[in-house]
Design an enzyme around this catalytic site. Structure first.
Site, short mmCIF file in Angstrom:
data_model
loop_
_atom_site.label_atom_id
_atom_site.label_comp_id
_atom_site.label_asym_id
_atom_site.label_seq_id
_atom_site.Cartn_x
_atom_site.Cartn_y
_atom_site.Cartn_z
N MET A 71 0.84 -1.21 0.00
CA MET A 71 0.00 0.00 0.00
C MET A 71 0.87 1.25 0.00
O MET A 71 0.89 2.02 0.96
CB MET A 71 -0.91 0.01 1.22
N HIS A 72 1.62 1.43 -1.07
CA HIS A 72 2.48 2.59 -1.20
C HIS A 72 2.05 3.41 -2.41
O HIS A 72 1.45 2.90 -3.33
CB HIS A 72 3.94 2.16 -1.30
N ALA A 73 2.34 4.69 -2.41
CA ALA A 73 2.07 5.67 -3.46
C ALA A 73 0.91 5.33 -4.41
O ALA A 73 -0.23 5.58 -4.07
CB ALA A 73 3.34 5.98 -4.22
#
Length: 91
Positions: free
Chosen positions: A15-17
């Site tokens: 769950m990044h960028a």
């Protein structure tokens, strides 16, 4: 009415960028209050910085929780997004 369900993160970057932004965009389609729970911390799923701040990585399990009239539908559709669309986009 509240509903919650667990899902395992399978896309490469967790769950990044970009995946977090797409996740929040999906979540914002629902009127229910929606949260992401990870390692005992619960955050507003409509806040991209909060979602990214959880540090969810590939292989981690999160809980999607919704409260409101369409809670069950919202959770099930968000889970489907996490299992399918986030993996298909392969961030």
């Amino acid at each position: 009415m509240a509903f919650e369900k667990d899902v395992k993160i399978k896309n490469k970057t967790g769950m990044h960028a970009k995946p977090a932004a797409d996740f929040v965009k999906k979540v914002n389609k629902y009127s229910s209050k929606i949260s992401v729970i990870f390692e005992g911390k619960e955050v507003n799923a409509k806040d991209v910085m909060a979602v990214m701040g959880l540090g969810v990585a590939k292989g981690n399990q999160i809980t999607i929780k919704a409260e409101g009239d369409n809670a069950k539908t919202a959770v099930e559709e968000i889970i489907d997004f996490v299992k399918n669309d986030m993996v298909t986009n392969d961030y």
